[in-house]
Motif scaffolding. Structure first.
Motif, PDB file in Angstrom:
ATOM      1  N   SER A 247      -9.339 -91.048  11.469  1.00 31.05           N
ATOM      2  CA  SER A 247      -9.981 -89.763  10.445  1.00 31.05           C
ATOM      3  C   SER A 247     -10.067 -88.419  11.265  1.00 31.05           C
ATOM      4  CB  SER A 247     -11.484 -90.263   9.915  1.00 31.05           C
ATOM      5  OG  SER A 247     -12.520 -90.743  11.283  1.00 31.05           O
ATOM      6  N   ASP A 248     -10.601 -88.614  12.916  1.00 27.56           N
ATOM      7  CA  ASP A 248     -10.942 -87.117  13.514  1.00 27.56           C
ATOM      8  C   ASP A 248      -9.700 -86.610  13.516  1.00 27.56           C
ATOM      9  OD1 ASP A 248     -13.591 -87.703  13.530  1.00 27.56           O
ATOM     10  OD2 ASP A 248     -12.968 -88.976  15.462  1.00 27.56           O
ATOM     11  N   SER A 250      -6.203 -84.792  12.800  1.00 28.18           N
ATOM     12  CA  SER A 250      -5.484 -84.011  11.793  1.00 28.18           C
ATOM     13  C   SER A 250      -3.572 -84.102  11.613  1.00 28.18           C
ATOM     14  CB  SER A 250      -5.743 -82.177  11.950  1.00 28.18           C
ATOM     15  OG  SER A 250      -7.405 -82.031  11.618  1.00 28.18           O
ATOM     16  N   ALA A 251      -3.302 -84.628  12.460  1.00 25.96           N
ATOM     17  CA  ALA A 251      -1.998 -84.738  12.977  1.00 25.96           C
ATOM     18  C   ALA A 251      -1.095 -85.379  13.494  1.00 25.96           C
ATOM     19  CB  ALA A 251      -0.902 -83.284  12.356  1.00 25.96           C
ATOM     20  N   LYS A 275      -0.752 -86.574   6.950  1.00 21.75           N
ATOM     21  CA  LYS A 275      -1.441 -86.462   8.817  1.00 21.75           C
ATOM     22  C   LYS A 275       0.017 -86.685   9.172  1.00 21.75           C
ATOM     23  CE  LYS A 275      -6.043 -86.934   8.221  1.00 21.75           C
ATOM     24  NZ  LYS A 275      -7.583 -87.292   9.194  1.00 21.75           N
ATOM     25  N   LYS A 303      -0.375 -77.272   8.240  1.00 23.01           N
ATOM     26  CA  LYS A 303      -0.191 -77.832   8.348  1.00 23.01           C
ATOM     27  C   LYS A 303      -1.676 -78.539   9.633  1.00 23.01           C
ATOM     28  CE  LYS A 303       2.803 -80.938   5.410  1.00 23.01           C
ATOM     29  NZ  LYS A 303       3.104 -82.061   5.303  1.00 23.01           N
ATOM     30  N   ILE A 304      -0.961 -78.157  10.925  1.00 19.65           N
ATOM     31  CA  ILE A 304      -1.802 -77.938  12.217  1.00 19.65           C
ATOM     32  C   ILE A 304      -2.446 -76.538  12.387  1.00 19.65           C
ATOM     33  CG2 ILE A 304      -1.545 -78.565  14.443  1.00 19.65           C
ATOM     34  CD1 ILE A 304       0.596 -80.231  13.773  1.00 19.65           C
ATOM     35  N   ASP A 308      -7.775 -78.286  16.123  1.00 20.16           N
ATOM     36  CA  ASP A 308      -7.461 -79.988  15.399  1.00 20.16           C
ATOM     37  C   ASP A 308      -7.162 -80.397  16.875  1.00 20.16           C
ATOM     38  OD1 ASP A 308      -7.417 -79.043  12.190  1.00 20.16           O
ATOM     39  OD2 ASP A 308      -5.665 -78.596  11.755  1.00 20.16           O
ATOM     40  N   TYR A 309      -7.214 -82.061  16.352  1.00 20.72           N
ATOM     41  CA  TYR A 309      -6.588 -82.958  16.721  1.00 20.72           C
ATOM     42  C   TYR A 309      -5.625 -83.886  17.047  1.00 20.72           C
ATOM     43  CZ  TYR A 309     -11.083 -83.588  19.134  1.00 20.72           C
ATOM     44  OH  TYR A 309     -12.052 -83.112  19.707  1.00 20.72           O
ATOM     45  N   LYS A 327      -6.098 -81.379  21.589  1.00 21.20           N
ATOM     46  CA  LYS A 327      -7.136 -80.676  20.979  1.00 21.20           C
ATOM     47  C   LYS A 327      -6.430 -78.954  20.754  1.00 21.20           C
ATOM     48  CE  LYS A 327     -11.570 -78.985  19.229  1.00 21.20           C
ATOM     49  NZ  LYS A 327     -12.780 -79.020  19.577  1.00 21.20           N
TER      50      LYS A 327
END
Length: 328
Positions: A247-248, A250-251, A275, A303-304, A308-309, A327
């Motif tokens: 859940s951490d 993002s893509a 994602k 989207k990214i 973001d991770y 990251k």
């Protein structure tokens, strides 16, 4: 100190080839590939249709775009790595020709790297670690490009309609920001190492009178192995090793080889489908640049975002795979 992805740019042909062309092509051979194309998630792909575009030219164009986007010149690049499974030349290195095209400096390091479809992902891992370990280096230009379509047998429904042609370039840069390269994970199973070979005849047989035109092309034996579990296990391990949860992230920018791979990861990792970026329906399978074509789509679409991770994962013939955690 870490290494961040400063910019990413892509290059691909203007020529769009839709499914109808391949459906008709194989219908003449007595084959119905409608369900196959649907299963792989193909709608269209970019295909070279001139005598000018090559693996090398697409790599150079993407590199020049990246330098312009980053407001840099060839003088600012310390390391150039070019990844391809279908290089235009074996000698000299394609990275050397890129160096010339961008007017690189005399103390730059240049090299080519071939891990087939996994190449650009391994290049990202390799370049990031080299920048971190070498105090003399500040920036790297990494390139992944494949003019793949020309190397596919026109009688092979598992490759000819699946591949697309494209190039991608990224600039990596050392940074003190709270972002950048985190870790990687690898998997290798060489039991079926002869299942996919290029050239199918082996380069030592190129000039033999007994070697046919098709013998020189991409050799593919049908592979029915479930590779989804390889991706899932690698991603789980990578995240666990770095104290992160699914859940951490993002893509997820995965291999674009087939839609079931993306859907399988969504199901088994219980991911939000938004994602997982899939662009194989628009670009086909672009080989070494595949997960980064998806990453580019995520960055350019918003989207990214920075901070973001992002998890990258891909696999190469016949079974060597890698996941990388960044990251952005």
């Amino acid at each position: 100190m870490n290494v961040k992805i400063k910019v990413i740019e892509t290059e691909y042909p203007d020529n769009i080839v839709k499914n109808e062309f391949y459906i008709n092509h194989f219908k003449e051979q007595g084959k119905d590939i409608n369900r196959l194309l649907e299963a792989f998630g193909r709608n269209e792909r970019r295909i070279v249709n001139n005598n000018n575009d090559t693996t090398l030219s697409m790599g150079i164009k993407a590199s020049l775009k990246a330098l312009e986007s980053a407001n840099l010149t060839g003088d600012d690049i310390d390391l150039i790595i070019f990844s391809s499974q279908f290089p235009e030349y074996m000698c000299p290195t394609q990275a050397l020709i890129v160096h010339n095209a961008i007017k690189g400096k005399s103390d730059a390091i240049v090299m080519d790297l071939n891990v087939n479809c996994l190449g650009m992902l391994v290049t990202l891992d390799t370049a990031a670690r080299q920048l971190l370990q070498n105090h003399k280096l500040k920036r790297a230009l990494i390139i992944g490009a494949d003019y793949a379509s020309i190397h596919m047998k026109r009688s092979d429904e598992f490759t000819y309609p699946m591949f697309g042609d494209a190039g991608c370039a990224m600039i990596l840069e050392k940074t003190d920001e709270e972002c950048g390269f985190i870790d990687s994970d690898y998997f290798t199973d060489s039991e079926k190492c002869s299942a996919v070979m290029y050239p199918a005849c082996g380069s030592s047989s190129y000039y033999k009178d007994t070697t046919s035109y098709d013998d020189m092309k991409f050799g593919w034996s049908e592979c029915n192995d479930d590779v989804i579990h390889i991706a899932v296990n690698s991603i789980k391990k990578l995240l666990k090793d770095n104290n992160l949860k699914v859940s951490d992230v993002s893509a997820f920018c995965l291999s674009q080889f087939a839609l079931p791979l993306a859907n399988g990861c969504i199901d088994r990792l219980r991911l939000d489908s938004e994602k997982v970026i899939f662009i194989g329906d628009k670009f086909g399978y672009t080989g070494t640049s595949s997960p980064f074509m998806a990453f580019n789509e995520g960055v350019k679409s918003g989207k990214i975002k920075r901070g973001d991770y992002v998890v990258f994962w891909s696999i190469a013939a016949t079974k060597t795979a890698c996941s990388v955690l960044f990251k952005y």
